[in-house]
Scaffold this motif. Sequence first.
Motif, short mmCIF file in Angstrom:
data_model
loop_
_atom_site.label_atom_id
_atom_site.label_comp_id
_atom_site.label_asym_id
_atom_site.label_seq_id
_atom_site.Cartn_x
_atom_site.Cartn_y
_atom_site.Cartn_z
N ASN A 360 0.79 -1.24 0.04
CA ASN A 360 0.06 0.02 0.31
C ASN A 360 0.51 1.05 0.23
N ASP A 361 1.78 1.16 0.64
CA ASP A 361 2.60 2.75 0.86
C ASP A 361 3.78 2.37 -0.59
N HIS A 362 3.71 1.29 -1.02
CA HIS A 362 4.57 1.80 -2.14
C HIS A 362 4.04 1.18 -3.83
N ILE A 363 2.89 1.02 -3.80
CA ILE A 363 2.46 0.63 -4.95
C ILE A 363 0.89 1.70 -5.67
N HIS A 364 0.94 2.66 -6.41
CA HIS A 364 -0.04 3.81 -7.15
C HIS A 364 -0.77 3.22 -7.63
N GLY A 365 -2.18 4.14 -7.54
CA GLY A 365 -3.10 3.25 -8.76
C GLY A 365 -3.98 3.22 -7.49
N SER A 366 -5.57 2.87 -8.19
CA SER A 366 -6.67 2.43 -7.89
C SER A 366 -6.58 0.98 -6.97
N GLU A 367 -7.73 1.31 -6.13
CA GLU A 367 -8.06 -0.07 -5.79
C GLU A 367 -8.02 -1.45 -6.36
N SER A 368 -8.95 -1.08 -7.40
CA SER A 368 -8.70 -2.30 -8.30
C SER A 368 -7.35 -3.06 -8.91
N GLU A 369 -6.44 -2.03 -9.66
CA GLU A 369 -5.34 -1.51 -10.18
C GLU A 369 -4.49 -2.83 -8.74
N PHE A 370 -4.50 -1.86 -8.05
CA PHE A 370 -4.11 -2.23 -6.76
C PHE A 370 -4.15 -4.25 -6.93
#
Length: 465
Positions: A360-370
Amino acid sequence: MFIIENLSLGYDKNLLFENFNLSLDSKSGKKIALVGPNGCGKSTLLKAVLKQISPIKGKIEVQNEKILHLKQHNNFDPEQMVGIYLENLLEHSHHFYQVDIALQEVDLDPDVIYKTFSKLSEGQKLKIQIIELLLQEPDILLLDEPTNHLDEQSINWLIKFIQDFKGSMILITHKQEVLEQAANEIWEIDPSKQKVIIYHGSFSHFWQQRFVNIKAERKSYFKLKKEIQRIRAWLKANEFHPKYRFSTFVANQKKVLAKLETEFNEIKLTKDPKLSLGTHMQKDDRNSLLHTFYSPTRQEIQELKIFKGHKILLEGVNGAGKTTLLKEMFADLKYARLFPKMLSQADKLKGEQKLHKYLNDHIHGSESEFYELIASFGLKPLLKTPINTLSGGEQKRVQIITMLNQRPNLMLLDEPTNHLDLFSQLEMIKFLNNTNATVIMITHEKHLLNNIYFDQIIYVPKFEG
């Protein structure tokens, strides 16, 4: 001999495999390769053999065999003299002749004893680790990823050492040339079935037989599924037909269906893991000049032209200074504001932070993309796991996903496939061949060298400065 009876291993209520039975002795001279996807329990099985962890069920008994373990990482003091370290391993200092014999066995120059560990290559350090084991006269050796960080010369030496070792050996490695040339039996941990499957013979035989088995397994699976569908359709059309009112045929068909459904639900198909790297890069003007690099420490590496979209290989023996040179290039490219990203072989995730929080701290984008991204990297089942307990291969996946999420157009990769399982290595090759990014890489992995086209190969001679 050591005997494994009905062994079941797991952690945090997660079963890795169950009901494994085996006996192994040193006289058989077996060279066993333990294979399977990252996180399937290969290192965990070695820990159980060494009594470092307790099984969920079953037992391991060792009878009249000395079992020793070559660890994945060494803890040598960089400033300690090699000779003093080896002398401290002996019961009596006047037995140093045993060290001289061991140095000959592992093909090390006798003068190495006058060096500190900071002056040794990774291949030389591996040989010192092996000397430490040989001085204790083992019957069975356990080797956990001994090939990481080794150059081709050291890998070839290790293959011969494994072949010539008179006792038995259990080996974890993802290097195909080692698997092919050194192993005569394969134990595959299949997480889909939660079983250890034994294949007698070479790695090539295992790979071919595995394909045949999976093909036959899927054929049986779909044949059974089709038969279930046929009976269900027949019952739907005929169960209440007057023709079968006083017949036992409908009841018999229901019994057959129930039996087949039970059998079908118990089937566990082998599912190979996928590391879906995709491309993740923006297209750019290939072949246009990106940067010219001048090494501040290497006279022989000056005016190195880096072109957009090119794949550049840094080649040289262990200890030549390839990693140091890659770090110099990273710093220079960063200073030039070209926003490079680097995947280092030495980086290790530390701390007890859960993987979900870390990502969560290192990946950027929407929740679905995550969630789509972590699923494509096979990390979803590990989200509640502390990052410092992840296996080497799982940590490597996390490092790759966090780097690629930033969509870099310039990547510096130091041994990117170290710790990655065979399936992930194939995905890495596919990715590197298809990406539009500029890539500067260090690797000794023959499978990569033989299957990736490099636009430039830069030989890095041994640094004497």
